[in-house]
Design a protein around this motif. Structure first.
Motif, PDB file in Angstrom:
ATOM      1  N   THR A  17      14.994  25.234  46.852  1.00 24.65           N
ATOM      2  CA  THR A  17      16.295  24.745  47.271  1.00 24.65           C
ATOM      3  C   THR A  17      17.363  25.150  46.265  1.00 24.65           C
ATOM      4  O   THR A  17      17.063  25.376  45.083  1.00 24.65           O
ATOM      5  CB  THR A  17      16.293  23.210  47.395  1.00 24.65           C
ATOM      6  N   GLU A  48       8.739  17.967  49.123  1.00 26.44           N
ATOM      7  CA  GLU A  48       9.689  18.378  48.086  1.00 26.44           C
ATOM      8  C   GLU A  48       9.252  17.838  46.730  1.00 26.44           C
ATOM      9  O   GLU A  48       8.950  16.653  46.577  1.00 26.44           O
ATOM     10  CB  GLU A  48      11.100  17.884  48.421  1.00 26.44           C
ATOM     11  N   ARG A  75       9.325  15.396  53.717  1.00 20.04           N
ATOM     12  CA  ARG A  75      10.586  15.376  54.452  1.00 20.04           C
ATOM     13  C   ARG A  75      10.317  15.467  55.958  1.00 20.04           C
ATOM     14  O   ARG A  75      10.113  16.540  56.512  1.00 20.04           O
ATOM     15  CB  ARG A  75      11.472  16.530  53.992  1.00 20.04           C
ATOM     16  N   TRP A 112      25.685  20.706  51.998  1.00 19.35           N
ATOM     17  CA  TRP A 112      24.587  20.146  51.202  1.00 19.35           C
ATOM     18  C   TRP A 112      25.078  19.507  49.913  1.00 19.35           C
ATOM     19  O   TRP A 112      24.521  18.493  49.473  1.00 19.35           O
ATOM     20  CB  TRP A 112      23.528  21.205  50.921  1.00 19.35           C
ATOM     21  N   SER A 126      19.738  13.263  51.022  1.00 15.25           N
ATOM     22  CA  SER A 126      19.091  14.567  50.957  1.00 15.25           C
ATOM     23  C   SER A 126      19.531  15.412  52.147  1.00 15.25           C
ATOM     24  O   SER A 126      19.484  14.948  53.296  1.00 15.25           O
ATOM     25  CB  SER A 126      17.571  14.429  50.984  1.00 15.25           C
ATOM     26  N   GLN A 179      24.519  15.514  49.013  1.00 14.89           N
ATOM     27  CA  GLN A 179      23.872  15.069  47.771  1.00 14.89           C
ATOM     28  C   GLN A 179      24.778  14.148  46.970  1.00 14.89           C
ATOM     29  O   GLN A 179      24.300  13.173  46.368  1.00 14.89           O
ATOM     30  CB  GLN A 179      23.470  16.274  46.938  1.00 14.89           C
ATOM     31  N   ASP A 186      17.047  15.394  54.989  1.00 18.43           N
ATOM     32  CA  ASP A 186      16.736  14.153  55.704  1.00 18.43           C
ATOM     33  C   ASP A 186      17.588  13.948  56.947  1.00 18.43           C
ATOM     34  O   ASP A 186      17.177  13.247  57.873  1.00 18.43           O
ATOM     35  CB  ASP A 186      16.927  12.936  54.786  1.00 18.43           C
TER      36      ASP A 186
END
Length: 631
Positions: free
Chosen positions: A256, A324, A337, A380, A389, A384, A392
């Protein structure tokens, strides 16, 4: 990985072969096979351009928005960088008990199975009489080396954290016996699976394990947790109320942009069996569960893996996820996840799409199964920052390939009327992703394995093989398909669109007339920042000049439209896993199940004739002149 898995997909969905028949009939160049020859590998791509990446897409990913036209420039360069000369001498067709590499390269061996995670820890050196105990194995590198990624420390060119998957090891290989005789045997096998997180450093010119407070083993009995829409579902709870433990059959991987490792659970069904009366449900059948399992025999001593034990109902639903792991935080509990779906994940290729959304492409590695995509709900970084996440919250899709070279991403959510009529909630859709994809009419593929993103936005997928494909009414070169092929596609709207265009890159069988590029059963796949494709194989290889080839790694160069073999493994081994140092002057690949664990075939990495049990190992590849790997 276990070659050529059986098919559990009994749906009536159109298979890719049917779609391909129509598609190939509309492309005379493909029908003639000229565009699929080894020397026409990438020239064919340039002559059949997919969606041109717009400035928006290029800016979002940091890539040049120029797509060159004509043969040899099908893959756009990253950031305006120049492609380095593709000048290495190809490795010869090879077989035998030791690896073979291009004369322009050299290799070293790192962290074979049984290497201590900390210097001075317990060692297993392959002596068949002194196998590790279950406790010792928790302190050692596992078996079944597969996907991996190097997380840099400092520049990362001589120091980093290597997260590496351990897919599988047969009882004969791990235990020295066909069937476990005790719970201790089962624990040893369980602890050989999973993931190793190990700090490595280059000292005096050689990479080796470094003392570290970050190194750890994550195995079949490590505490894990769930997140996402299915996390609180009753489908993930057992009657016994036992806490979720372990990750198994960790095949390929992903990484990631926020610095974590994604490990993918593939053939998890094989670890379960039944000691008593058990009636297989349709969902269990779709995921390939059976009373006998795959021969591990864990269910004989560990009730957690006994499908007939009512106390552990739903235990099997706790496997088949993307997990993860934070390689820099040894206290972090691995997270499964659930928004990414439950199936036999090969890898998880994460790219950043429009509006900086996280997009994850995934293949389900079984004959006649599907290709998936997940798109996060938002940017993203912003997700965060809000403590959410990006993995999610979002939507999961499955691919449908159309005859005309277009495709559609079908939404796998409970909001889809087709699924709302068949499933209770989103947790059930995600737990039984295969059943949901069946219901939507997704296209059945030939074992979708690694998926890799190219710098220009194209997405590539290896389709390893399918020996169970039956001949259609008209002749078809891919029925059956013993050697596999590679496809590519380009999503509209910078990875987040619901339509795509696709095409065939190469049929492996059409490379067999050229010695330096002959291969079969493509599996591992990586696109470097210059646009080269690194292709790794697992399974049926061609015979060239009377030589039955070992599994291998090849490089495809868009400047010359060539494929060249750079490395071959040992007899009975798969070549898999790929990661590089940031300067790309060191590459790490893996040899999995050398000799299929039989010391009479090979003793690698020990000297041949030593009688040592062959051990899965990481191979460190460098160019003799210090250049970039693949140049």
């Amino acid at each position: 990985m276990i070659h050529d898995n059986g098919s559990s997909n009994k749906s009536g969905n159109r298979s890719f072969e049917d779609v391909l028949n129509v598609r190939m009939s509309r492309r005379s160049t493909l029908a003639r096979g000229a565009a699929l020859s080894a020397t026409g590998f990438l020239a064919a791509l340039a002559g059949n351009k997919l969606f041109a990446p717009g400035a928006e897409a290029a800016t979002a990913q940091g890539f040049s928005n120029t797509v060159a036209q004509g043969a040899g420039t099908a893959i756009a360069q990253a950031g305006g960088s120049q492609l380095i000369n593709f000048a290495f001498l190809p490795a010869a067709a090879a077989t035998g008990p030791v690896p073979n590499i291009s004369s322009d390269y050299q290799y070293d061996v790192l962290i074979p199975w049984g290497t201590p995670l900390q210097p001075g820890g317990p060692v297993y050196d392959g002596n068949p009489a002194t196998r590790p105990t279950a406790e010792q194995q928790t302190q050692q590198v596992g078996i079944g080396h597969d996907g991996m990624w190097l997380f840099p420390i400092g520049t990362g060119n001589d120091h980093g954290i290597l997260a590496i998957n351990h897919e599988y090891g047969t009882n004969q290989h791990v235990l020295g016996k066909e069937v476990p005789a005790s719970l201790e045997d089962v624990r040893l096998s369980q602890h050989a699976h999973g993931v190793s997180v190990v700090e490595i450093k280059k000292t005096n010119g050689k990479w080796q394990v470094a003392k570290s407070n970050k190194s750890r083993r994550i195995h079949g009995n490590t505490p894990v947790t769930f997140s996402g829409p299915a996390a609180g579902s009753a489908l993930l709870k057992t009657t016994a109320g036992n806490a979720p433990l372990g990750t198994l059959n960790n095949c390929s991987n992903g990484k990631t942009p926020w610095g974590t490792y994604l490990t993918c659970e593939e053939n998890f069904n094989g670890y379960f069996g039944a000691t008593g009366q058990w009636t297989r449900s349709p969902a269990q059948a779709r995921y390939g569960f059976s009373a006998a399992g795959a021969g591990y025999g864990w269910h004989l001593f560990d009730p957690r893996f006994d499908l007939s034990n009512p106390s552990y109902k739903n235990e099997e639903n706790r496997f088949g996820w993307v997990v993860e792991i934070d390689p820099m935080n040894p206290a972090q509990t691995p997270v499964k996840r659930t928004a990414l779906g439950r199936f036999k994940h090969e890898n998880a290729e994460l790219v950043i799409g429009k509006s900086k959304r996280a997009v994850v492409y995934m293949g389900d590695d079984e004959r006649f199964d599907y290709i998936y995509k997940f798109v996060s709900d938002g940017n993203w970084r912003l997700m965060q920052a809000r403590g959410i996440s990006p993995l999610d919250q979002g939507k999961l899709y499955v691919a449908k390939f159309n005859d005309d070279g277009t495709g559609n991403w079908l939404e796998l959510t409970i909001d889809n009327p087709v699924l709302k009529a068949k499933f209770a909630d989103q947790a059930e859709v995600l737990t039984y992703t295969r059943l949901a994809a069946d219901a939507l009419g997704a296209t059945r593929m030939d074992r979708p394995e690694w998926i890799a993103a190219a710098p220009n936005g194209d997405i590539y997928c290896t389709l390893t093989n399918n020996t169970q494909r039956t001949a259609p009414d008209a002749p078809n070169p891919l029925a059956p398909n013993p050697f596999g092929h590679i496809i590519k596609w380009r999503d509209r709207n910078n990875h987040v669109g619901l339509t795509f265009k696709w095409d065939i890159v190469v049929l492996a069988k059409d490379t067999h007339s050229i010695e330096k590029s002959a291969f079969g059963s493509p599996d591992g796949l990586w696109g470097d920042p210059d646009g080269r494709l690194f292709i790794q194989t697992d399974g049926n290889q061609p015979t060239v000049n009377g030589v039955q080839l070992n599994d291998q790694m090849l490089v495809a160069d868009p400047n010359t439209d060539e494929i060249r073999r750079i490395f071959s493994g040992v007899t009975g081994s798969e070549v898999t896993g790929i990661t590089v140092t940031p300067d790309r002057r060191t590459m790490f690949v893996n040899l999995q199940h050398p000799g299929d664990g039989d010391p009479s075939v090979t003793n690698f990495p020990a000297p041949q004739g030593s009688g040592r049990v062959p051990r899965d190992s990481t191979i460190v590849i460098t160019r003799k002149n210090g250049g970039i790997i693949g140049s």
